[in-house]
Design an enzyme around this catalytic site. Sequence first.
Site, PDB file in Angstrom:
ATOM      1  N   LEU A 176       0.798  -1.156  -0.117  1.00 44.32           N
ATOM      2  CA  LEU A 176       0.009  -0.074  -0.068  1.00 44.32           C
ATOM      3  C   LEU A 176       0.742   1.218  -0.008  1.00 44.32           C
ATOM      4  O   LEU A 176       0.572   2.286   0.407  1.00 44.32           O
ATOM      5  CB  LEU A 176      -1.024   0.030   1.270  1.00 44.32           C
ATOM      6  N   ASP A 177       1.951   1.138  -0.507  1.00 42.56           N
ATOM      7  CA  ASP A 177       3.077   2.360  -0.626  1.00 42.56           C
ATOM      8  C   ASP A 177       2.755   3.294  -1.599  1.00 42.56           C
ATOM      9  O   ASP A 177       3.707   3.671  -2.220  1.00 42.56           O
ATOM     10  CB  ASP A 177       4.342   1.768  -0.322  1.00 42.56           C
ATOM     11  N   THR A 178       1.546   3.873  -1.526  1.00 43.88           N
ATOM     12  CA  THR A 178       1.263   5.136  -2.186  1.00 43.88           C
ATOM     13  C   THR A 178       2.064   6.291  -1.681  1.00 43.88           C
ATOM     14  O   THR A 178       2.224   6.314  -0.357  1.00 43.88           O
ATOM     15  CB  THR A 178      -0.281   5.367  -2.358  1.00 43.88           C
ATOM     16  N   VAL A 179       2.144   7.307  -2.322  1.00 36.83           N
ATOM     17  CA  VAL A 179       2.955   8.491  -1.685  1.00 36.83           C
ATOM     18  C   VAL A 179       2.256   9.527  -1.948  1.00 36.83           C
ATOM     19  O   VAL A 179       1.250   9.756  -2.388  1.00 36.83           O
ATOM     20  CB  VAL A 179       4.317   8.731  -2.609  1.00 36.83           C
TER      21      VAL A 179
END
Length: 428
Positions: free
Chosen positions: A256-259
């Site tokens: 879920l490593d959206t920025v």
Amino acid sequence: MDRTVYFPDSWICQYYCINTFFRCLRLVTLVTEFVYAVHSARISVGPTTTAQRASINNESEMAGFVAVHTGAGNCIDETKYQRVIKEACLRATEILRNGGSAVDACEAAIVRLENCGYTNAGFGSNLCLDGSVQCDAAIMDGSTLNFGACTNVSRVKNPIQLARRICDAQASPQLLERIPPMILAGTGAERYADEVGCSMVDPSVLISSKAKFQFNHYKSKYDMVMNCRSGKEASEEPVPGPVPEPGAEVELAAALDTVGAVCVDGAGNTAAGCSSGGILLKVPGRVGQAATYGAGCWATDTDKLAVATCTTGNGEYLMKTLLAREICNGAFSNDCAVTSLHRTFKQKFLDSPLLPRQQDLYAGALTLLYYPGQSSGEVMWSHTTQSFCVGYMGTSQRAPKFVHSPLPTYSVPGRSCVVNGQNFHLRI
């Protein structure tokens, strides 16, 4: 005896002329020194001029604060995010110190996060079910409430730059009184990006080795399950490309490593932005929360309070609840930021009737609250995942601060929320 000395009249006239000349010269020198002092100290005699006011405003705007995140997840190795988070903060604060706006700084911070290869945005984005890369991004200006987003773009090097161009175009009049687009998708978005000067690349340039590893691993599992369901045996042919080593695998729910980034400048204007490659093995053409109005980011400025937030997590759930906008609305109705965020996560997300009860609900949000009358604010991070990596920095700080926020051991991921934060002050 008379000792008086008498001078001729011509000598007296010359004396007075020379004396008058030096007095005038001294007066001119004093006036010149005074004008120089006024200019150097920027002090005004009488009413302040427009030029002086603009100069003073420019000085006050050389301040600001920025915060960034690399996504909320469930098995994050924070060491690989620490460096890029700090670099993004440094880049953004440099822009703020040079008089850049909150939108400028927000865009620059996310560009750095998109280029690192570790995050699920830009270079390194998750791959679709067919192995292609499709990116989403959005940005919102709290001072104008303009919003711009792009989705399903594969040839734009930095999707956040395209989102910024779309956002800026909201204020530009169109021929024949047409309404400027707010969200662009696919080939149309890529064509527009090329026209406005965004950097264009081949889609393969955006695919990192990490993204290939994860795709090959989970695609093989997906194919095996599909073949079993259809009554066929799994293919004996090896999956092309490398697979991750033991211990390097990630669960789909953890990727879920959206920025995202939130920012405020010296004028009290805020901005929020986000960028994402979407969930791993997504259906091609899927639109995520990073490109959805009210779900991925939100920013609103008023005379008493300015709020900006960006979210990460299960995209479909964030879109159903419009979590970003709900967070900002909640901040205006509660005097305590911690209470407001916890209540919004609990009532509007975890207990929302719009979401399935039997599912774990993963989300995170990075929120900035600024009080213009006090030149101070708060940066808050909240999440329902096991961990959340964030960083923040003000223009008066020498170095950025990195935070790895864990969920308490007694809390259940996907079922409970933690809220933390830090105060800051702008030296205006």
